[in-house]
Design a protein around this motif. Structure first.
Motif, short mmCIF file in Angstrom:
data_model
loop_
_atom_site.label_atom_id
_atom_site.label_comp_id
_atom_site.label_asym_id
_atom_site.label_seq_id
_atom_site.Cartn_x
_atom_site.Cartn_y
_atom_site.Cartn_z
N PHE A 251 -3.98 3.71 -1.28
CA PHE A 251 -2.83 3.51 -2.15
C PHE A 251 -1.68 2.93 -1.35
O PHE A 251 -1.33 3.42 -0.29
CB PHE A 251 -2.44 4.86 -2.75
CG PHE A 251 -1.29 4.78 -3.70
CD1 PHE A 251 -0.01 5.07 -3.27
CD2 PHE A 251 -1.50 4.42 -5.01
CE1 PHE A 251 1.05 5.00 -4.16
CE2 PHE A 251 -0.44 4.35 -5.89
CZ PHE A 251 0.84 4.63 -5.47
N ARG A 252 -1.15 1.87 -1.89
CA ARG A 252 0.07 1.35 -1.23
C ARG A 252 1.20 1.51 -2.21
O ARG A 252 1.17 0.89 -3.26
CB ARG A 252 -0.10 -0.14 -0.91
CG ARG A 252 -1.18 -0.41 0.09
CD ARG A 252 -0.66 -0.44 1.52
NE ARG A 252 -1.76 -0.58 2.45
CZ ARG A 252 -2.44 0.45 2.95
NH1 ARG A 252 -2.12 1.67 2.63
NH2 ARG A 252 -3.44 0.26 3.78
N ALA A 253 2.13 2.39 -1.93
CA ALA A 253 3.18 2.67 -2.90
C ALA A 253 4.04 1.44 -3.12
O ALA A 253 4.36 0.73 -2.17
CB ALA A 253 4.05 3.82 -2.39
N PRO A 254 4.38 1.20 -4.38
CA PRO A 254 5.33 0.11 -4.61
C PRO A 254 6.66 0.46 -3.95
O PRO A 254 7.00 1.63 -3.84
CB PRO A 254 5.46 0.05 -6.13
CG PRO A 254 4.89 1.31 -6.63
CD PRO A 254 4.00 1.87 -5.59
N HIS A 256 10.18 1.45 -3.42
CA HIS A 256 11.31 1.96 -4.21
C HIS A 256 12.59 1.78 -3.42
O HIS A 256 12.57 1.79 -2.20
CB HIS A 256 11.13 3.45 -4.50
CG HIS A 256 9.95 3.72 -5.38
ND1 HIS A 256 9.94 3.45 -6.71
CD2 HIS A 256 8.74 4.22 -5.10
CE1 HIS A 256 8.78 3.80 -7.23
NE2 HIS A 256 8.02 4.25 -6.27
N ARG C 35 6.76 14.46 -1.68
CA ARG C 35 5.32 14.56 -1.87
C ARG C 35 4.67 15.11 -0.62
O ARG C 35 4.75 14.50 0.44
CB ARG C 35 4.73 13.18 -2.15
CG ARG C 35 5.16 12.67 -3.46
CD ARG C 35 4.62 11.32 -3.64
NE ARG C 35 5.66 10.41 -3.97
CZ ARG C 35 5.48 9.12 -4.07
NH1 ARG C 35 4.30 8.62 -3.81
NH2 ARG C 35 6.47 8.35 -4.39
N LEU C 193 -3.07 7.23 -9.62
CA LEU C 193 -2.09 7.52 -8.58
C LEU C 193 -0.79 6.79 -8.81
O LEU C 193 0.30 7.32 -8.56
CB LEU C 193 -2.66 7.14 -7.21
CG LEU C 193 -3.70 8.11 -6.65
CD1 LEU C 193 -4.22 7.60 -5.32
CD2 LEU C 193 -3.11 9.48 -6.48
N ARG C 194 -0.92 5.57 -9.29
CA ARG C 194 0.30 4.80 -9.55
C ARG C 194 1.14 5.50 -10.61
O ARG C 194 2.36 5.58 -10.51
CB ARG C 194 -0.08 3.40 -10.03
CG ARG C 194 0.72 2.32 -9.35
CD ARG C 194 0.12 0.94 -9.55
NE ARG C 194 -0.82 0.59 -8.50
CZ ARG C 194 -2.01 0.03 -8.72
NH1 ARG C 194 -2.41 -0.22 -9.95
NH2 ARG C 194 -2.80 -0.27 -7.72
N ASP C 197 2.73 8.49 -9.13
CA ASP C 197 3.80 8.01 -8.25
C ASP C 197 5.07 7.73 -9.06
O ASP C 197 6.16 8.19 -8.73
CB ASP C 197 3.31 6.74 -7.55
CG ASP C 197 4.38 6.16 -6.65
OD1 ASP C 197 4.64 4.95 -6.75
OD2 ASP C 197 4.96 6.91 -5.85
N THR C 201 8.47 10.04 -8.91
CA THR C 201 9.72 9.45 -8.42
C THR C 201 10.80 9.50 -9.48
O THR C 201 11.92 9.90 -9.21
CB THR C 201 9.47 7.98 -8.02
OG1 THR C 201 8.21 7.88 -7.39
CG2 THR C 201 10.56 7.49 -7.09
N PHE C 220 -0.43 8.07 0.18
CA PHE C 220 0.29 8.40 -1.04
C PHE C 220 1.47 9.34 -0.81
O PHE C 220 2.46 9.28 -1.52
CB PHE C 220 -0.69 9.00 -2.04
CG PHE C 220 -0.08 9.29 -3.38
CD1 PHE C 220 0.15 10.60 -3.77
CD2 PHE C 220 0.26 8.27 -4.24
CE1 PHE C 220 0.71 10.87 -5.01
CE2 PHE C 220 0.82 8.54 -5.47
CZ PHE C 220 1.05 9.84 -5.86
#
Lengths: 257, 303, 277
Positions: A251-254, A256, C35, C193-194, C197, C201, C220
């Motif tokens: 997973f690559r977090a967008p 923020h 997290r 997961l997205r 996420d 947030t 993550f």
């Protein structure tokens, strides 16, 4: 040296059920595995990858196309000679051993069925080959850990001295550290015994590690065929394969603010 | 190396022979069962029944067949000489109950021995092969299930004459269908497992698979079911005896004793009640034992 | 940013034939609105830790801690009334397989509305509206259909998203996710997961992500706790994973096959018995 085709599928089709409940699990796939090769099938759930293995060994019906071993079509039902030649390791170590049979019985039964004589020696040798001491011989499955059970399953598959091993997600149910041990064991056995592997997994990394060539399956069909080298260079042609590669990267977090 | 106690040997984690492994498993199951007090009570009652049957000659103070003095010893209430009183033919009821345990035990054992293998065989075969084999066998099972036990026993008696042997056959014939159903249900689940697939892949033929792989897994549920059924079997035998179709006089069968004691139930209650209590206690014993076994021999096989 | 959860020296033991067995042996951590990943193999005690925070330890287990506090409320020995106010409202849990965690005989909509009603006796129409909004927020494109569907009619990914909707409708402060994506296909995992996420947030929730997948958790989460045999062997920032100190963490990282790896044989974990101490 010419590559001898050991396991081949020609436009293999597997269909379950009939009428409105028909499920076309495999829709015409072709593959060819040479002697001594390790071939991978990657796909997600419902892709039909496990069904291909089951069709090869006779656990699922062949509805169309053909399966060839040593360039000869297989008999239905499979012959004793086939079972001495092709064996399978199943996914769930908690379900592939009979709960009421000791390890000894699990290993001696195939020998009894095929009339082997030196049962004692073979059992001890098999247990040693998979890294289990003979102290495990009279344990029941519930007295073994997941990794130990899978080793017993591998020993069982190898005790008839087959040439081909079909591996259906052999490490998916195991912890990461145990997975590494079992994968190393499989690697080692392949070299020592000159085996041919057909490995199915949903995990692209496992397949890339274990197999020189692989196909990607989706919805019962082959999406793409690749070599390990091509996969490592990220030279996937099809979108689905690219999706899989991306997903395997984690997973690559967008970003923020 | 120090000598291992028997208990340690049985509980060893690294058994060195088949015998040790199997005995170890049995011992562990026994330890689990022992923790259940009610099950132990049930086991005690069953054990008592067996002891009574074996040692009837020693335990019973009087002859169950020969009565005492018909003028003075008929229908005596319970006392220290006659623990459960005497019946209308001056026979000691306690002795008759003790000897009657043999009949009860015989019926229960014979029915279990006859009905269980038939039920297992039919059920596992039907479940394993499916298709028309399943249909045919299950319809046959349905036919036998449709007969109430007593009706079939009547038919048998009409054909073959009354007697305890015919009663046993009649009960056995109507007992096996539920075992077949149970075995079939278990087989349907087992059939699709990976370990059955694995043994098929080793070239095993169906008889070996059914006998060596499927049946051992059905045994637990069937054993529990048979044990729980024993109460019903005893009651059915008693019912047949009550109707005069089972054991014939002067055999001391508990059901027949209740029948003959019926006439005296108001004034001489012990004649019918004592055998009734015996039936109740033994049925309860089997029920408790069966319940305990069910907890211990969990067929869902986490073991 | 204050911490909402404080755990100090959490110990959980279960009875066994040879005496009580400690499955969690002194776990301590604090959680803010961040997290946190808890990683371990089977038997490490990670799931039991998550359950203990929600008071869901099986009755045979014994839970003790020097400190187990959620937003100032002492969770140790909390009364059933307190738990009712907390569970499903301020603390929620998403579990692994929606097949087993969703009630199979109730429609999704009804289950979500029920979750909502526990907190707020709002009129039925408002509850339904909130549920639909929630389903949309987990990117279910056809919320009306899913609202009226039964769990077995949904795919794994959809079921898990419905589960997340159900667990987040009450806007909890803390979400514990126990292997939420392990039963899903790898392409679906990322979608779920997205969504998690985004929601975490946006709402400023604290998230505890329990998994066996070290790589996934480290990509993550902000912080990672590594557990082995009931103990925490390492705690580090996810970005610092490559600098892991404890041999178990290093071993776990190294033993995974990589697509562009090439190491043969795979390095295996040498379990030092000292780690069990």
């Amino acid at each position: 040296m010419a590559r001898v085709s050991l396991v081949a599928c020609d436009r293999l089709e597997v269909t379950f059920g009939n009428g409105p409940d028909t499920v076309r699990a495999v829709r015409g796939i072709s593959l060819e595995v040479s002697r001594g090769e390790s071939f991978g099938i990657v796909g997600e759930s419902g892709s039909g990858k496990s069904t291909v293995l089951r069709a090869i060994c006779g656990l699922a019906p062949i509805s169309g196309g053909a399966v060839r071993i040593d360039d000869r079509p297989v008999d239905t039902p499979r012959s004793a000679a086939f079972y001495r030649n092709v064996q399978m390791v199943f996914q769930d170590p908690y379900a592939s051993l009979h709960p009421r049979h000791t390890v000894d019985k699990v290993l001696s039964e195939p020998l009894a069925i095929h009339g082997f004589s030196d049962v004692e020696d073979r059992i001890e040798q098999a247990l040693n080959d998979v890294g289990l001491g003979t102290g495990f011989r009279f344990r029941f499955p519930h007295q073994l850990s997941g990794g130990q059970r899978q080793r017993v399953a591998i020993a069982r598959a190898l005790i008839l001295e087959p040439q081909v091993l079909l591996l259906d997600e052999p490490t998916s149910a195991l912890d990461a550290s145990i997975q590494a041990e079992v994968l190393n064991l499989l690697d080692d056995l392949r070299t020592r015994r000159d085996l041919t592997y057909l490995l199915v997994s949903h995990d692209l990394a496992v397949v890339a590690h274990m197999c020189e060539r692989l196909i990607v399956m989706q919805h019962g069909q082959v999406v793409e065929e690749l070599t390990r080298a091509a996969l490592q260079r990220k030279e996937a042609q099809e979108d689905y394969t690219k999706d899989l590669l991306r997903a395997s990267a984690g997973f690559r977090a967008p970003i923020h603010d | 190396m120090a000598e291992m106690s028997t208990r340690d040997w049985l509980l060893s984690d690294l058994p060195t022979s088949r015998r040790q492994a199997k005995l170890g498993q049995t011992y562990r199951t026994w330890l689990l069962l022992r923790q259940n007090r009610l099950a132990m009570l049930g086991l005690g009652i069953v054990a008592l029944l067996i002891v009574m049957a074996i040692f009837a000659d020693v335990i019973a103070p009087f002859d169950p067949y020969a009565g005492g003095d018909l003028r003075t010893e008929r229908l005596l209430p319970p006392s220290w000489t006659h623990l459960m009183g005497t019946d209308d033919l001056a026979r000691d009821i306690f002795s008759r109950i003790v000897y009657g345990s043999r009949v009860t035990l015989l019926v229960v054992a014979m029915v279990a021995i006859i009905a269980t293998p038939i039920g297992l065989a039919v059920g596992t075969t039907a479940g394993y092969f499916g298709g028309w084999v399943d249909t045919v066998l299950m319809r046959i099972t349905d036919i036998f299930l449709a007969f109430p036990r007593l009706i079939l026993a009547l038919a048998f008696v009409a054909a073959l004459g009354p007697g305890i042997e015919n009663a046993v056959i009649a009960i056995a014939i109507t007992s096996w269908p539920p075992y077949a159903r149970l075995a079939r249900a278990e087989t349907l689940t087992i059939r699709n497992t990976d370990y059955i697939a694995a043994i098929r892949l080793q070239g095993a033929r169906s008889p070996r698979i059914i006998w060596g792989h499927v049946v051992p897994l059905c045994m637990s549920s069937v054993i529990v079911r048979v044990t729980l059924d024993m109460a019903g079997i005893i009651l059915t035998a008693a019912g047949l005896g009550f109707l005069g179709l089972g054991a014939q006089p002067p055999q001391p069968e508990w059901g027949a004793m209740i029948a003959s004691g019926r006439r005296f139930i108001i004034d001489f209650w012990w004649v019918a009640t004592m055998p009734g209590i015996a039936i109740f206690v033994v049925s309860l014993g089997f029920n408790l034992l069966g319940d305990g076994l069910r907890d211990v021999l969990d067929p869902k096989g986490e073991k | 940013m204050s911490d909402i959860l404080h755990v100090k020296d959490l110990r959980i033991s279960f009875p066994s034939r040879s005496g009580p067995v400690e499955v969690v042996r002194g776990v301590s951590f604090d959680l803010g609105r961040e997290r946190l990943g808890i990683v371990g193999e089977s038997g490490s005690g990670k799931s039991q830790t998550g359950r203990a925070i929600l008071g869901l330890t099986p009755p045979s287990g014994r839970v003790t801690a020097e400190r187990l506090e959620f937003d100032g409320i002492d969770l140790r020995g909390a009364s059933p009334a307190t738990w009712r106010k907390l569970r499903g409202r301020r603390m929620s849990m998403v579990m692994q397989d929606p097949k087993f965690s969703l009630n199979p005989v109730m429609t999704i909509g009804r289950q979500i509305v029920e979750a909502f009603h526990r907190q707020d006796n709002a009129p039925k129409s408002e509850a339904k509206d909130r549920a639909m909004v929630m389903l949309e927020s987990v990117q279910i494109r056809d919320p009306e259909r899913v609202y009226n569907a039964y769990p077995h009619e949904l795919s794994g990914g959809m079921g898990q998203r419905a589960m997340i909707a159900m667990m987040l409708i009450t806007e909890p402060d803390l979400l514990i996710a126990d292997e939420p994506t392990s039963a899903l296909d790898v392409t679906v995992q990322l979608d779920v997961l997205r969504i998690l996420d985004d929601l975490v947030t946006q709402r400023g929730m604290g998230l505890i992500f329990i998994s066996h997948d070290l790589r996934l958790v480290s990509s993550f989460c902000d912080r990672v706790l590594v557990m082995y045999a009931g103990r925490m062997v390492e705690e580090l920032k996810a970005s610092e994973l490559h600098n892991a100190q404890h041999p178990y963490t290093r071993g776990l990282l190294n033993c995974l096959p990589q697509i562009d790896g090439g190491q043969r044989p795979l390095p295996t974990l040498r379990r030092d018995p000292a780690w069990l101490a």
